[in-house]
Design a protein around this motif. Structure first.
Motif, PDB file in Angstrom:
ATOM      1  N   ARG A  77       0.838  -1.204   0.000  1.00 13.55           N
ATOM      2  CA  ARG A  77       0.000   0.000   0.000  1.00 13.55           C
ATOM      3  C   ARG A  77       0.869   1.249   0.000  1.00 13.55           C
ATOM      4  O   ARG A  77       0.628   2.183  -0.768  1.00 13.55           O
ATOM      5  CB  ARG A  77      -0.915  -0.012   1.220  1.00 13.55           C
ATOM      6  CG  ARG A  77      -1.808   1.212   1.344  1.00 13.55           C
ATOM      7  CD  ARG A  77      -2.684   1.155   2.598  1.00 13.55           C
ATOM      8  NE  ARG A  77      -1.982   0.789   3.820  1.00 13.55           N
ATOM      9  CZ  ARG A  77      -1.206   1.606   4.543  1.00 13.55           C
ATOM     10  NH1 ARG A  77      -1.036   2.861   4.158  1.00 13.55           N
ATOM     11  NH2 ARG A  77      -0.625   1.192   5.643  1.00 13.55           N
ATOM     12  N   LEU A  78       1.905   1.258   0.845  1.00 10.70           N
ATOM     13  CA  LEU A  78       2.815   2.403   0.890  1.00 10.70           C
ATOM     14  C   LEU A  78       3.560   2.585  -0.425  1.00 10.70           C
ATOM     15  O   LEU A  78       3.675   3.701  -0.943  1.00 10.70           O
ATOM     16  CB  LEU A  78       3.825   2.235   2.027  1.00 10.70           C
ATOM     17  CG  LEU A  78       3.314   2.482   3.436  1.00 10.70           C
ATOM     18  CD1 LEU A  78       4.333   1.995   4.462  1.00 10.70           C
ATOM     19  CD2 LEU A  78       3.012   3.951   3.631  1.00 10.70           C
ATOM     20  N   LEU A  79       4.075   1.487  -0.978  1.00  8.77           N
ATOM     21  CA  LEU A  79       4.826   1.574  -2.230  1.00  8.77           C
ATOM     22  C   LEU A  79       3.935   1.998  -3.396  1.00  8.77           C
ATOM     23  O   LEU A  79       4.356   2.776  -4.249  1.00  8.77           O
ATOM     24  CB  LEU A  79       5.516   0.247  -2.535  1.00  8.77           C
ATOM     25  CG  LEU A  79       6.668  -0.115  -1.606  1.00  8.77           C
ATOM     26  CD1 LEU A  79       7.164  -1.530  -1.903  1.00  8.77           C
ATOM     27  CD2 LEU A  79       7.795   0.889  -1.706  1.00  8.77           C
ATOM     28  N   LYS A  80       2.705   1.503  -3.417  1.00 10.02           N
ATOM     29  CA  LYS A  80       1.778   1.901  -4.483  1.00 10.02           C
ATOM     30  C   LYS A  80       1.477   3.393  -4.389  1.00 10.02           C
ATOM     31  O   LYS A  80       1.507   4.110  -5.392  1.00 10.02           O
ATOM     32  CB  LYS A  80       0.487   1.094  -4.395  1.00 10.02           C
ATOM     33  CG  LYS A  80      -0.507   1.420  -5.482  1.00 10.02           C
ATOM     34  CD  LYS A  80      -1.761   0.576  -5.364  1.00 10.02           C
ATOM     35  CE  LYS A  80      -2.752   0.933  -6.444  1.00 10.02           C
ATOM     36  NZ  LYS A  80      -3.991   0.151  -6.323  1.00 10.02           N
ATOM     37  N   GLY A  81       1.204   3.864  -3.179  1.00  7.96           N
ATOM     38  CA  GLY A  81       0.936   5.291  -2.984  1.00  7.96           C
ATOM     39  C   GLY A  81       2.127   6.144  -3.380  1.00  7.96           C
ATOM     40  O   GLY A  81       1.976   7.172  -4.052  1.00  7.96           O
ATOM     41  N   PHE A  82       3.321   5.700  -2.995  1.00  3.49           N
ATOM     42  CA  PHE A  82       4.518   6.438  -3.356  1.00  3.49           C
ATOM     43  C   PHE A  82       4.699   6.439  -4.869  1.00  3.49           C
ATOM     44  O   PHE A  82       5.008   7.475  -5.469  1.00  3.49           O
ATOM     45  CB  PHE A  82       5.765   5.844  -2.701  1.00  3.49           C
ATOM     46  CG  PHE A  82       7.024   6.510  -3.169  1.00  3.49           C
ATOM     47  CD1 PHE A  82       7.415   7.726  -2.646  1.00  3.49           C
ATOM     48  CD2 PHE A  82       7.802   5.937  -4.164  1.00  3.49           C
ATOM     49  CE1 PHE A  82       8.561   8.359  -3.093  1.00  3.49           C
ATOM     50  CE2 PHE A  82       8.948   6.564  -4.615  1.00  3.49           C
ATOM     51  CZ  PHE A  82       9.326   7.777  -4.079  1.00  3.49           C
ATOM     52  N   GLY A  83       4.509   5.287  -5.497  1.00  3.52           N
ATOM     53  CA  GLY A  83       4.690   5.184  -6.942  1.00  3.52           C
ATOM     54  C   GLY A  83       3.764   6.105  -7.707  1.00  3.52           C
ATOM     55  O   GLY A  83       4.175   6.782  -8.650  1.00  3.52           O
ATOM     56  N   ILE A  84       2.508   6.152  -7.301  1.00  2.00           N
ATOM     57  CA  ILE A  84       1.538   7.020  -7.973  1.00  2.00           C
ATOM     58  C   ILE A  84       1.916   8.483  -7.782  1.00  2.00           C
ATOM     59  O   ILE A  84       1.943   9.263  -8.739  1.00  2.00           O
ATOM     60  CB  ILE A  84       0.114   6.738  -7.460  1.00  2.00           C
ATOM     61  CG1 ILE A  84      -0.334   5.357  -7.907  1.00  2.00           C
ATOM     62  CG2 ILE A  84      -0.866   7.815  -7.919  1.00  2.00           C
ATOM     63  CD1 ILE A  84      -1.591   4.851  -7.229  1.00  2.00           C
ATOM     64  N   GLU A  85       2.234   8.858  -6.550  1.00  2.00           N
ATOM     65  CA  GLU A  85       2.593  10.254  -6.276  1.00  2.00           C
ATOM     66  C   GLU A  85       3.886  10.656  -6.984  1.00  2.00           C
ATOM     67  O   GLU A  85       3.996  11.741  -7.554  1.00  2.00           O
ATOM     68  CB  GLU A  85       2.739  10.476  -4.768  1.00  2.00           C
ATOM     69  CG  GLU A  85       2.893  11.923  -4.410  1.00  2.00           C
ATOM     70  CD  GLU A  85       2.794  12.178  -2.921  1.00  2.00           C
ATOM     71  OE1 GLU A  85       3.392  13.174  -2.479  1.00  2.00           O
ATOM     72  OE2 GLU A  85       2.133  11.397  -2.213  1.00  2.00           O
ATOM     73  N   ALA A  86       4.872   9.757  -6.974  1.00  2.00           N
ATOM     74  CA  ALA A  86       6.144  10.052  -7.639  1.00  2.00           C
ATOM     75  C   ALA A  86       5.938  10.193  -9.147  1.00  2.00           C
ATOM     76  O   ALA A  86       6.480  11.112  -9.771  1.00  2.00           O
ATOM     77  CB  ALA A  86       7.158   8.953  -7.343  1.00  2.00           C
ATOM     78  N   ASP A  87       5.147   9.308  -9.735  1.00  2.00           N
ATOM     79  CA  ASP A  87       4.873   9.375 -11.170  1.00  2.00           C
ATOM     80  C   ASP A  87       4.225  10.707 -11.532  1.00  2.00           C
ATOM     81  O   ASP A  87       4.664  11.386 -12.473  1.00  2.00           O
ATOM     82  CB  ASP A  87       3.962   8.215 -11.573  1.00  2.00           C
ATOM     83  CG  ASP A  87       3.568   8.276 -13.033  1.00  2.00           C
ATOM     84  OD1 ASP A  87       4.423   7.973 -13.886  1.00  2.00           O
ATOM     85  OD2 ASP A  87       2.413   8.668 -13.318  1.00  2.00           O
ATOM     86  N   LEU A 105      17.557  10.669 -11.109  1.00  2.00           N
ATOM     87  CA  LEU A 105      16.753  10.646  -9.895  1.00  2.00           C
ATOM     88  C   LEU A 105      17.302   9.649  -8.882  1.00  2.00           C
ATOM     89  O   LEU A 105      17.903   8.643  -9.248  1.00  2.00           O
ATOM     90  CB  LEU A 105      15.304  10.272 -10.220  1.00  2.00           C
ATOM     91  CG  LEU A 105      14.570  11.193 -11.187  1.00  2.00           C
ATOM     92  CD1 LEU A 105      13.180  10.644 -11.466  1.00  2.00           C
ATOM     93  CD2 LEU A 105      14.490  12.589 -10.634  1.00  2.00           C
ATOM     94  N   ARG A 106      17.045   9.952  -7.630  1.00  2.00           N
ATOM     95  CA  ARG A 106      17.411   9.049  -6.535  1.00  2.00           C
ATOM     96  C   ARG A 106      16.163   8.848  -5.683  1.00  2.00           C
ATOM     97  O   ARG A 106      15.559   9.799  -5.212  1.00  2.00           O
ATOM     98  CB  ARG A 106      18.517   9.647  -5.682  1.00  2.00           C
ATOM     99  CG  ARG A 106      18.868   8.782  -4.476  1.00  2.00           C
ATOM    100  CD  ARG A 106      19.948   9.411  -3.625  1.00  2.00           C
ATOM    101  NE  ARG A 106      21.166   9.553  -4.404  1.00  2.00           N
ATOM    102  CZ  ARG A 106      21.934  10.655  -4.392  1.00  2.00           C
ATOM    103  NH1 ARG A 106      21.612  11.696  -3.652  1.00  2.00           N
ATOM    104  NH2 ARG A 106      23.020  10.703  -5.123  1.00  2.00           N
ATOM    105  N   LEU A 107      15.782   7.594  -5.510  1.00  2.00           N
ATOM    106  CA  LEU A 107      14.651   7.239  -4.658  1.00  2.00           C
ATOM    107  C   LEU A 107      15.212   6.603  -3.389  1.00  2.00           C
ATOM    108  O   LEU A 107      16.037   5.699  -3.466  1.00  2.00           O
ATOM    109  CB  LEU A 107      13.734   6.243  -5.360  1.00  2.00           C
ATOM    110  CG  LEU A 107      13.238   6.653  -6.744  1.00  2.00           C
ATOM    111  CD1 LEU A 107      12.461   5.526  -7.385  1.00  2.00           C
ATOM    112  CD2 LEU A 107      12.404   7.906  -6.656  1.00  2.00           C
TER     113      LEU A 107
END
Length: 69
Positions: free
Chosen positions: A11-21, A39-41
């Motif tokens: 859930r956290l990674l999905k939220g981060f991925g959407i926001e980062a995209d 970029l650096r994640l």
């Protein structure tokens, strides 16, 4: 317990991925002349463990490029 942890992580990674995209795409759209982005994640544990010593803190870092062509 493991299933709940995996669910929470995803859930956290999905939220981060959407926001980062969305953030990177907006950045590219507002700066059309930009070439490749470097970029650096970073994933870092922010938990306050008090006096509990950790063998190794949780830390993950990935670097890569986004071509704006």
């Amino acid at each position: 317990m493991e299933d709940q942890a995996r669910h929470d992580i995803r859930r956290l990674l999905k939220g981060f991925g959407i926001e980062a995209d969305e953030t990177v795409m907006a950045h590219l759209a507002s700066n059309p002349g930009l070439p490749t982005l470097r970029l650096r994640l970073t994933l870092e544990d922010l938990t306050d463990y008090g006096d509990i010593p950790l063998k190794q803190p949780l830390f993950v870092q990935v670097e890569g490029e986004v071509n704006n062509n």
